[in-house]
Design a protein around this motif. Structure first.
Motif: not given
Length: 302
Positions: A137-159
């Motif tokens: 995953x391109x984590x740099x593409x998740x940046x909104x404002x450098x040093x201030x706001x970024x997207x946090x992507x969470x993957x929940x796996x339920x077995x």
């Protein structure tokens, strides 16, 4: 004891519960001997060839980022969510990718609620290594404002159901959910950040560099015999195992071998050649399912 329908439901429930309990018991000496003898003849107890995987079924949810994957009778659900957070101090221009695993006691009685077993920790680390450390995953593409706001992507796996090889099933569910997920669009004007609701502006897919998929092998008879995609009995009877994470470009993203018997290099190379074929098939299936879902959504909009 109630109506015929209630009695039938009760007996079906008892049968399902007891059959699952039987699967979760340690295999007997006779079961292991029968399994080994079958493997020496090139057969498996569930009727597959030694290099065959169980059938894979991928079901996409109505909401972006929800996926259920069934590998034989093993079933895993993945759900992806996103929120805006402050980035890590040492990576001010990168978003955050998190993985959370939860094995329900409904999947197997050996798992306890609230307590992370060694198997669950190993599965979580293997999935994280396969997807996050391989830079899928391109984590740099998740940046909104450098040093201030970024997207946090969470993957929940339920077995949901454990009939062997949770890792492969979870890896397919996780990468498919990430490919299926759409985050809200964002507009940045000076210091003001506007997050647009999905109903007002089309959501944005994540930037995925490649599709890593885990293929697990189990070894028997001092490593002379191997099977692909071990079921529960094979997983309980194995002398060792190895998980190769690979993409359709024939790149090995990770190789995990947690103990067990040592393997010759020829055996590892043999497994990698088998993994190439399996990964290509699963990669094509994932892309086909996503294309069908995209076409269905476009049709429904019209």
């Amino acid at each position: 004891m109630g109506t015929d329908r209630e009695r039938k439901f009760f007996f079906l429930y008892i049968y399902s519960y007891t059959s699952k309990m039987v699967r979760e018991l340690e295999p007997s000496v006779n079961e292991v001997a029968f399994l080994l003898e079958a493997l020496k003849q090139g057969r498996r107890v569930d009727g597959r060839e030694v290099y065959d995987m169980r059938s894979v079924e991928i079901t996409l949810g109505a909401d972006y980022g929800y996926v259920e994957v069934q590998l034989g009778r093993t079933r895993v659900a993945a759900n992806v969510s996103a929120e805006v957070v402050r980035p890590h101090a040492d990576k001010p221009t990168e978003g955050i990718l998190l993985f959370n695993t939860e094995i329900s006691p409904m999947a197997a009685a050996t798992f306890e609620p609230g307590a992370r077993s060694e198997e669950e920790v190993m599965i979580s680390r293997t999935i994280e290594k396969a997807l996050r450390r391989s830079r899928a995953i391109d984590t740099e593409g998740l940046c909104i404002v450098a040093g201030e706001k970024v997207w946090q992507i969470r993957v929940d796996l339920l077995f949901l159901d454990h009939d062997g090889n949770l890792i492969d099933c979870a890896s397919i569910a996780a990468i498919t959910a990430l490919l299926h997920f759409r985050r809200p669009d964002v507009t940045v004007s000076g210091e003001e950040v506007t997050i647009h609701p999905i109903d007002q502006r089309n959501p944005v897919p994540l930037s995925v560099h490649h599709i890593p998929i885990c293929i697990t092998f189990a070894f028997f008879d001092n490593g002379e015999l191997l099977v692909v995609d071990p079921n529960y009995l094979e997983g309980q009877s194995k002398e060792g195992d190895m998980t190769i994470t690979m993409n359709s470009h024939k790149e090995i993203c990770a190789l995990t071998k947690a103990g067990g018997i040592p393997l010759e290099m020829d055996q590892v190379l043999r497994c990698s050649q088998i993994a190439i074929i399996k990964v290509t098939e699963i990669d094509e299936m994932i892309k086909r399912v996503l294309e069908d879902d995209k076409a269905s959504r476009q049709k429904n909009r019209k």
